[in-house]
Design an enzyme around this catalytic site. Structure first.
Site, PDB file in Angstrom:
ATOM      1  N   ASN A 140       0.764  -1.194  -0.036  1.00 21.90           N
ATOM      2  CA  ASN A 140      -0.075   0.109   0.145  1.00 21.90           C
ATOM      3  C   ASN A 140       0.851   1.179  -0.066  1.00 21.90           C
ATOM      4  O   ASN A 140       2.087   1.179   0.197  1.00 21.90           O
ATOM      5  CB  ASN A 140      -1.031   0.138   1.191  1.00 21.90           C
TER       6      ASN A 140
ATOM      7  N   ASP B  53      -4.112  -6.214   4.841  1.00 19.81           N
ATOM      8  CA  ASP B  53      -5.055  -7.108   5.581  1.00 19.81           C
ATOM      9  C   ASP B  53      -5.120  -8.418   5.029  1.00 19.81           C
ATOM     10  O   ASP B  53      -5.600  -9.342   5.606  1.00 19.81           O
ATOM     11  CB  ASP B  53      -6.470  -6.419   5.254  1.00 19.81           C
TER      12      ASP B  53
ATOM     13  N   LYS C 273       9.381 -16.700 -11.230  1.00 22.55           N
ATOM     14  CA  LYS C 273       8.607 -15.487 -11.595  1.00 22.55           C
ATOM     15  C   LYS C 273       7.361 -16.115 -12.461  1.00 22.55           C
ATOM     16  O   LYS C 273       7.490 -16.838 -13.333  1.00 22.55           O
ATOM     17  CB  LYS C 273       9.434 -14.686 -12.487  1.00 22.55           C
TER      18      LYS C 273
ATOM     19  N   PHE D 257      -4.355   2.912  14.792  1.00 24.54           N
ATOM     20  CA  PHE D 257      -4.465   4.003  13.684  1.00 24.54           C
ATOM     21  C   PHE D 257      -5.704   3.431  13.129  1.00 24.54           C
ATOM     22  O   PHE D 257      -5.991   2.171  12.878  1.00 24.54           O
ATOM     23  CB  PHE D 257      -3.426   4.469  12.678  1.00 24.54           C
TER      24      PHE D 257
ATOM     25  N   LYS E 229     -13.395   0.228  16.032  1.00 25.62           N
ATOM     26  CA  LYS E 229     -11.947  -0.567  16.190  1.00 25.62           C
ATOM     27  C   LYS E 229     -11.558  -0.531  17.509  1.00 25.62           C
ATOM     28  O   LYS E 229     -10.763  -1.359  18.096  1.00 25.62           O
ATOM     29  CB  LYS E 229     -11.206   0.084  15.229  1.00 25.62           C
TER      30      LYS E 229
ATOM     31  N   LYS F 221     -10.918  -4.122  19.129  1.00 24.16           N
ATOM     32  CA  LYS F 221      -9.386  -4.396  19.196  1.00 24.16           C
ATOM     33  C   LYS F 221      -8.714  -4.219  20.784  1.00 24.16           C
ATOM     34  O   LYS F 221      -7.817  -4.397  21.172  1.00 24.16           O
ATOM     35  CB  LYS F 221      -8.357  -3.609  18.530  1.00 24.16           C
TER      36      LYS F 221
HETATM   37  O1  C5P Z   1      -8.937  -2.715  11.360  1.00 17.69           O
HETATM   38  P1  C5P Z   1      -7.844  -2.033  10.673  1.00 17.69           P
HETATM   39  O2  C5P Z   1      -6.594  -2.688   9.825  1.00 17.69           O
HETATM   40  O3  C5P Z   1      -8.484  -0.633   9.916  1.00 17.69           O
HETATM   41  O4  C5P Z   1      -7.018  -1.151  11.811  1.00 17.69           O
HETATM   42  C1  C5P Z   1      -5.955  -0.493  11.759  1.00 17.69           C
HETATM   43  C2  C5P Z   1      -4.967  -0.654  12.900  1.00 17.69           C
HETATM   44  O5  C5P Z   1      -4.757  -2.342  13.081  1.00 17.69           O
HETATM   45  C3  C5P Z   1      -3.855  -0.041  12.959  1.00 17.69           C
HETATM   46  O6  C5P Z   1      -3.232   0.453  13.802  1.00 17.69           O
HETATM   47  C4  C5P Z   1      -2.878  -1.063  12.128  1.00 17.69           C
HETATM   48  O7  C5P Z   1      -1.405  -0.841  12.580  1.00 17.69           O
HETATM   49  C5  C5P Z   1      -3.429  -2.303  12.898  1.00 17.69           C
HETATM   50  N1  C5P Z   1      -3.424  -3.760  12.033  1.00 17.69           N
HETATM   51  C6  C5P Z   1      -2.924  -4.681  12.501  1.00 17.69           C
HETATM   52  N2  C5P Z   1      -2.823  -5.859  12.004  1.00 17.69           N
HETATM   53  C7  C5P Z   1      -3.309  -6.118  10.676  1.00 17.69           C
HETATM   54  C8  C5P Z   1      -4.071  -4.875  10.063  1.00 17.69           C
HETATM   55  C9  C5P Z   1      -3.984  -3.737  10.812  1.00 17.69           C
HETATM   56  O8  C5P Z   1      -2.330  -4.705  13.805  1.00 17.69           O
HETATM   57  N3  C5P Z   1      -3.280  -6.967  10.113  1.00 17.69           N
END
Ligand code: C5P
Length: 398
Positions: free
Chosen positions: A210, A279, A289, A323, A337, A341
């Protein structure tokens, strides 16, 4: 030297017509009770006599590296060590060029080279000098290396031109100085900060990732370290220089980041997950390749573990800060969130807004904490956002 002895505002004055504004800056600093030590370059002394600064600061002005009296009474390393903040105002194109190139051929640049204090540079010059690509490249480098820069103001320039290049008003410089003389209020904190994107490989040459630049996480690491915390920065691939005094642990994939974070979690006092962790990752990894084909290519992805959620389940006294990059329903999604979390604070930004993108130097954020406080902040630099996050973190602690 102990940190509590670093009390001076060391003000380097280089040779431009804006030197007269530095005189007013010294007066304001002294009025606020800051001990000020002025260093002048040869050029500066052509514009203003050292006696003017000496009278206002109440201290001899340092001007010569090899003057035996000055060296025995002040000493260039002592001067560097005495700084709580080192300000160069006005900073000429010449002095900026020397700092960028690592040249220390007069007292100002020598003391600057030896200081560990935060450095604030206020460029002031003719508009065409300011716009010169060499100067602009130098400023970019300084910013990247963690120097604080204050933008010149626009208006009538002493050279007769109109435009950008004026030294900002002394009050504006003073305001920045106040912000930089922060107490070491994070002493004792052991911060784990993640930054940057993760890369999820498809084959030996391709990956999914990203647009995260890592700038927010690096600004947090820089601010945390400056305020006295021990900082471990676990970073995905970025083009940034690691901040001085910070331990950097580079990782590439979300799985590597998870591993590194879990290894360090038990011994830290707070975690700030500023990384844009992918994600999903591709199912399987092709050792060779992947060849081009005429048929459509189906890419299957599977979810990555949510590192932050796992920390939320495991936490044992650590503060957890996440974040939320959103494109809609900013506050509601961020609040969801925060609870899902088990976080203490979440920093939400709408990445579709100008000034709030993944790769810019600024951010527009809403900070929500577990007590329900919602703070919507205006556009500011990522460095300023970082300092506010730590201010709120301390409020939560207490
Ligand atoms: O649910 P979302 O991905 O939007 O949440 C963002 C937060 O979760 C950020 O702080 C990011 O660093 C963390 N995150 C994580 N592991 C993932 C995806 C996001 O710790 N696989």
């Amino acid at each position: 030297m102990a940190d509590n002895e670093r009390t001076n505002v060391v003000l380097g004055v280089s040779g431009g017509i804006a030197c007269y504004k530095a005189v007013e800056l010294v007066r304001l600093l002294v009025k606020e009770g800051y001990p000020v030590q002025v260093i002048m370059t040869r050029g500066a002394m052509e514009f203003v006599a050292p006696l003017t600064f000496q009278t206002l600061s109440g201290r001899p002005v340092a001007t010569e590296t090899f003057n035996l009296t000055q060296e025995s009474e002040i000493g260039h390393i002592n001067l560097a060590d005495s700084a709580a903040v080192f300000v160069i105002a006005p900073a000429t194109a010449n002095v900026i060029g020397k700092i960028t190139a690592g040249i220390a051929d007069d007292l100002l640049t020598t003391v600057l080279m030896a200081t560990q204090a935060p450095v604030l540079i206020a460029p002031a010059m003719n508009i065409h000098m300011y716009e010169n690509p060499v100067l602009q490249e130098n400023l970019r480098k300084l910013r990247r290396l963690g120097y604080h820069l204050i933008e010149p103001a626009e208006g009538y320039l002493a050279c007769g031109y109109e435009g950008k290049g004026r030294l900002p008003d002394p009050e504006a410089i003073l305001e920045q100085i106040r912000g930089l003389i922060k107490k070491k209020d994070l002493l004792g904190e052991k911060l784990l900060i993640t930054a940057g994107p993760s890369r999820e490989p498809l084959d030996p040459v391709r990956y999914i990732s990203n647009r995260s630049s890592g700038k927010m996480g690096y600004a947090l690491a820089r601010a945390g370290s400056r305020r006295g915390a021990e900082v471990l920065l676990i970073s995905g691939p970025t083009a940034l220089e690691p901040p001085a005094g910070v331990k950097l642990m580079p990782v590439t994939t979300a799985a590597e980041m998870r591993h590194a974070v879990l290894d360090e979690f038990a011994t830290c006092t707070a975690v700030i997950m500023a990384a844009a962790v992918a994600d999903y990752h591709p199912v399987g990894f092709s050792q060779q390749k992947i060849k081009r084909d005429k048929k459509p290519f189906d890419l299957r992805l599977e979810p990555n573990p949510d590192i932050l959620k796992e920390l939320g389940e495991k936490k044992n006294g650590q503060l957890l800060i996440g974040f939320a990059a959103e494109t809609e329903n900013l506050t509601a999604n961020a609040q969801k969130k925060l609870h899902a979390k088990n976080l203490d604070m979440i920093i939400a930004n709408d990445v579709t807004k100008e000034g709030s993108s993944f790769d810019g130097d600024t951010n527009i954020v809403t900070i929500i904490d577990r007590g329900g406080a919602i703070r919507s902040l205006p556009l500011m630099s990522k460095d300023e956002v970082a300092d506010l996050i730590f201010d709120y973190l301390l409020t939560l602690r207490h």
